[in-house]
Design an enzyme around this catalytic site. Structure first.
Site, short mmCIF file in Angstrom:
data_model
loop_
_atom_site.label_atom_id
_atom_site.label_comp_id
_atom_site.label_asym_id
_atom_site.label_seq_id
_atom_site.Cartn_x
_atom_site.Cartn_y
_atom_site.Cartn_z
N GLY A 12 -49.14 8.69 -14.78
CA GLY A 12 -49.15 8.08 -13.45
C GLY A 12 -50.19 8.73 -12.56
O GLY A 12 -50.05 8.80 -11.34
N GLY A 15 -51.65 7.17 -9.35
CA GLY A 15 -50.72 6.79 -8.29
C GLY A 15 -50.85 7.65 -7.04
O GLY A 15 -51.77 8.47 -6.93
N TYR A 146 -33.60 2.76 -9.36
CA TYR A 146 -34.50 3.93 -9.29
C TYR A 146 -33.68 5.22 -9.19
O TYR A 146 -33.91 6.18 -9.94
CB TYR A 146 -35.42 3.76 -8.07
CG TYR A 146 -36.31 4.94 -7.76
CD1 TYR A 146 -37.20 5.43 -8.71
CD2 TYR A 146 -36.28 5.55 -6.50
CE1 TYR A 146 -38.04 6.50 -8.40
CE2 TYR A 146 -37.12 6.60 -6.19
CZ TYR A 146 -38.00 7.08 -7.15
OH TYR A 146 -38.81 8.14 -6.85
N LYS A 150 -33.29 8.31 -11.85
CA LYS A 150 -33.68 9.67 -11.47
C LYS A 150 -32.53 10.66 -11.69
O LYS A 150 -32.75 11.79 -12.10
CB LYS A 150 -34.17 9.71 -10.01
CG LYS A 150 -35.59 9.17 -9.85
CD LYS A 150 -36.61 10.00 -10.64
CE LYS A 150 -38.01 9.47 -10.57
NZ LYS A 150 -38.95 10.17 -11.47
N ILE A 176 -43.13 10.54 0.69
CA ILE A 176 -44.39 11.29 0.77
C ILE A 176 -45.42 10.51 1.58
O ILE A 176 -45.69 9.33 1.29
CB ILE A 176 -44.95 11.60 -0.64
CG1 ILE A 176 -43.89 12.33 -1.50
CG2 ILE A 176 -46.25 12.40 -0.54
CD1 ILE A 176 -43.46 13.69 -0.99
N1 SER Z 1 -40.53 7.27 -1.71
C1 SER Z 1 -39.47 6.93 -2.63
C2 SER Z 1 -39.00 5.55 -2.43
O1 SER Z 1 -39.00 5.09 -1.32
C3 SER Z 1 -38.33 7.89 -2.48
O2 SER Z 1 -38.42 8.82 -3.51
O3 SER Z 1 -38.62 4.91 -3.35
#
Ligand code: SER
Length: 321
Positions: A12, A15, A146, A150, A176
């Site tokens: 990745g 990204g 997601y 995780k 981030i």
């Molecule tokens: N930035 C990510 C999301 O919004 C959170 O880990 O999916």
């Protein structure tokens, strides 16, 4: 003891985080020793010009193995993942990439004595988790695919550490914020988009409610945390794959007010969409004392400093002199 890092693969790598992690790793270890792995997005000119690029599709084990063998890889930063909002559109694909891809990476790591960085996320938390100062050890009942993948990745990684002695480490990244590569399909993406729109159009329509406080972090802190955890002495680590990590928490309203200090004409409106439900299931603030204690984590950027820097850097990028 793990072998010292000499040859790195970043999955990745094109990204949001990978594209900033690779230049730092190349500075440290030499361009030719850091392989950019990707398959969908072609590498940017600076990634392509500063070291090798290889097609790696993490769901296809042989594409990873070929690169590991060709370059004698000893460390993998496994950055590829389908994020929260995109994952909800195609949960089967999110499962395939995030679960089967990660399993392939861990298995190859076990067989070849490779160290792995495998990021987790605030998405591991859910509505039953305490939302303020979320503890390190707490309820993990996420509502997104997601988040589910995780949690599984954290647990599987921890299992590989204990069962097979594989050196796998990871943090629960907050949202981030960065100015080089756009994030791909997350719930926290508004906090990046807002800066582009503030500079270009002086207004932004936010897909979250004005009071949706979420944990966030500026990219330089994200890169530091990542490298710092990988540098940490293994003997000091009680946790491995699931460190809570925090820097700043704010709502869209608070971020907009901070941007207005620099761009007084800036206006924001709110049109919450399906991502609101995801945001509502995540914490507001995170207790990251385990990371602070076990490997000395400390963020540098607060909301004001991050905002100022984002506007400066993006201002130059979007309005070249
Ligand atoms: N930035 C990510 C999301 O919004 C959170 O880990 O999916």
């Amino acid at each position: 003891m793990a072998r010292p890092t000499k040859r790195i693969l970043v999955t990745g790598a094109t990204g949001q985080i990978g594209s900033e992690l690779v230049p730092e790793l190349r500075k440290r270890y030499g361009g030719e020793n850091v392989v950019v792995g990707g398959h969908k997005r072609p590498p940017s000119a600076d990634l392509a010009e500063t070291g090798p690029f290889e097609t790696v599709e993490v769901t296809k084990r042989d594409t990873i193995e070929a690169v590991v063998k060709k370059y004698g890889i000893d460390t993998i930063y496994h950055m590829v993942a389908i994020m929260s909002a995109t994952g909800e559109k195609n949960p089967q694909h999110a499962w395939d990439v995030n679960i089967n891809g990660t399993y392939n990476i861990f298995e190859i790591a076990r067989e070849n004595g490779i160290r792995v960085f495998h990021p987790s996320s605030i998405a591991v938390f859910g509505p039953e988790t305490p939302r303020e100062n979320t503890p390190q050890e707490t309820v993990l009942k996420p509502r997104t695919i997601y988040g589910i993948t995780k949690v599984a990745g954290e647990q599987l990684g921890e299992y590989y550490v204990r069962k097979f002695g594989v050196d796998i480490r990871g943090v629960r990244y907050p949202g981030i914020i960065s100015n080089k590569t756009l994030p791909g399909g997350g719930t926290t993406d508004y906090a990046v988009e807002i800066f582009y729109e503030a500079i270009k159009n002086k207004r932004y329509t936010c897909f979250l409610r004005d009071d949706s406080t979420l944990p966030m972090m500026y990219m330089p802190d994200c890169i530091n945390a990542t490298l710092q955890l990988m540098d940490a002495d293994a003997s000091g680590l009680k946790h491995h794959t699931d460190f809570n990590l925090a820097a700043i928490s704010f709502s869209p309203k608070e971020l907009a007010a901070e941007i207005k200090k620099h761009i007084p004409e800036f206006t924001i409106s709110y049109k919450p969409d399906e991502r609101q439900k995801i945001a509502d299931s995540w914490p507001k603030t995170i207790d990251d004392s385990a990371a602070r204690k076990e490997w000395g984590w400390k963020p540098k950027y607060n909301l004001a400093e991050m905002t100022k820097d984002m506007l400066e850097v993006l201002g130059k990028k979007l309005r070249p002199a």
